[in-house]
Scaffold this active site. Structure first.
Site, PDB file in Angstrom:
ATOM      1  N   SER A 153       0.825  -1.213   0.000  1.00 16.42           N
ATOM      2  CA  SER A 153       0.000   0.000   0.000  1.00 16.42           C
ATOM      3  C   SER A 153       0.855   1.257   0.000  1.00 16.42           C
ATOM      4  O   SER A 153       2.056   1.218   0.266  1.00 16.42           O
ATOM      5  CB  SER A 153      -0.909   0.006   1.225  1.00 16.42           C
ATOM      6  N   CYS A 154       0.208   2.383  -0.244  1.00 13.76           N
ATOM      7  CA  CYS A 154       0.905   3.671  -0.295  1.00 13.76           C
ATOM      8  C   CYS A 154       0.877   4.353   1.067  1.00 13.76           C
ATOM      9  O   CYS A 154       0.685   5.561   1.162  1.00 13.76           O
ATOM     10  CB  CYS A 154       0.257   4.558  -1.350  1.00 13.76           C
ATOM     11  N   ASP A 155       1.011   3.601   2.115  1.00 18.55           N
ATOM     12  CA  ASP A 155       1.022   4.171   3.459  1.00 18.55           C
ATOM     13  C   ASP A 155       2.331   3.814   4.151  1.00 18.55           C
ATOM     14  O   ASP A 155       2.788   2.668   4.086  1.00 18.55           O
ATOM     15  CB  ASP A 155      -0.164   3.608   4.264  1.00 18.55           C
TER      16      ASP A 155
END
Ligand SMILES: *Cc1c(COP(=O)(O)O)cnc(C)c1O
Length: 393
Positions: free
Chosen positions: A322-324
């Site tokens: 994910s982009c976290d």
């Protein structure tokens, strides 16, 4: 007991058959865990806490073995109903019940409920009149990974009043329940709680309430978990002995969740990206903290990671897709050099993993594949027989 673990060869052939990430569940391992508990804790009937892992095949296998189920919502009752499990084999063990849950309980003939506050009594009396109720008491345990007694459980000194009030409202005061906390490593916590419960049973009798059932909840640890140093057989036997001594004539139940399937599921995931940051390799996997690794957050857990490459091991960081920035799974894990496309294996992925996975960022949920339905299962049996045949010669 040996945990379920795929071999490198099995990981590679399965990863050719199915796109990663996926989980592989062993129903035989679930059954072994169930039978182990029945053998070492024979006094307690099992309500499997399905929130730990509601994979239908796991539920069906357990139902076939005679297990009953701990449910917390209408949704869980519906899943069981579709598998042919009757409500009489369920306990609605969520102390606070919502309207949909109570309606489903009535519809599916769930008869057994727990509660820990007087405000639940009129709700149950109206929706499921005459139901069997157990009061949940708060107990202490500083040796559990997850403390459930800050949120749940009535103070012990209020328990009998609650049962009396329930009785007056037309419900059937059936018994006492508790939950010592999850991944409990302490037998003493169960033993102390049993003593408290015994006292309450005696006082209830004096008040003219004959209690018949005791539910000792879940909390049993994942067997042989990473770094776990507890003799589960001895733990269960000690509890069984205490039940025999204190409750010779009471129907006793337990609600294991994580214990039952923690060791029965593996995750196969792949490296989808690599980077080097200050000499330290990073590997990005196709499964992360918003997926099956959600237990790192919700369940305070770390899962054993197995890499197959050869060569010198370096402290490496593993992240999810994910982009976290929070989506980091392992830091300074000693791993050989990995390339994009390499598979890695994660074991002990059976409890509180897939069930709390999300579709954050649009990534698909990892499906669960049943090991016993794969040719690799047959191959293991054949290999075992060959080894036995050779030994016989
Ligand atoms: C979650 C839960 C369980 C199962 O707990 P484990 O620690 O996974 O064994 C059992 N009973 C109740 C009421 C629960 O909420």
């Amino acid at each position: 007991m040996k945990n379920f673990r795929l071999t490198e060869k099995e990981v590679k052939t399965l990863a050719k058959r199915y796109p990663t990430p996926f989980l592989v569940a062993s129903l035989d391992k679930v059954e072994e865990n169930y039978q182990f508990m029945r053998r070492h804790l024979p006094r307690a009937g099992v309500f499997y806490a399905m929130k730990a892992n509601p994979t239908p095949e796991i539920l069906s296998r357990l139902a076939g073995l005679g297990a009953h189920f701990d449910v917390a919502s209408a949704g869980e009752m519906e899943i069981l109903h579709e598998l042919g499990v009757d409500g009489s084999q369920m306990i609605y063990a969520n102390p606070v019940k919502d309207r949909r849950g109570l309606e489903a309980a009535q519809k599916f003939n769930v008869r057994r409920f727990t509660f820990d506050d007087p405000t639940e009594i009129p709700k149950m009396a109206e929706a499921v009149p005459g139901a069997d109720v157990l009061v949940r008491i708060a107990v202490r345990n500083n040796k559990a990974l997850v403390d459930l007694n800050t949120k749940f459980g009535a103070p012990v000194e209020e328990a009998l009043d609650l049962l009396l009030t329930a009785q007056k409202a037309g419900l059937h005061a059936m018994g006492i329940c508790f939950h010592v906390g999850s991944q409990s490593l302490s037998t003493a916590a169960y033993e102390e709680a049993l003593l408290v419960a015994r006292k309450l049973f005696d006082e209830a009798e004096e008040m003219g309430m004959h209690l018949t059932d005791l539910d000792i909840g879940g909390g049993f640890p994942v067997p042989d978990a990473h770094g776990l140093n507890v003799d589960l057989a001895a733990m269960m036997e000690a509890i069984n002995k205490q039940i025999d001594r204190l409750f010779p004539d009471t129907a006793v139940w337990t609600e294991p969740g994580r214990y039952m399937c923690g060791t029965a599921v593996n995750l196969v995931t792949s490296v989808i990206g690599t980077k080097n940051r200050g000499e330290k390799p990073w590997y990005i996997l196709d499964e992360g903290i918003y997926g099956c690794f959600s237990g790192i957050m919700y369940d305070h857990w770390t899962y054993p990671l197995h890499c197959f490459g050869k060569g010198a091991k370096k402290p490496s960081t593993f992240g999810g897709p994910s982009c976290d920035g929070i989506d980091v799974l392992y830091r300074d894990f000693m791993a050989p050099e990995l390339k994009i496309g390499d598979n890695v294996l994660v074991t002990e992925m059976g409890a509180y993993t897939s069930v709390s996975a999300t579709r954050f960022n649009g990534f698909y949920l990892a499906p669960t594949i049943i090991f016993e339905q794969q040719p690799e299962y047959e191959a293991r049996i054949t290999d075992d027989n060959e080894i036995k045949d050779k030994a016989a010669v």
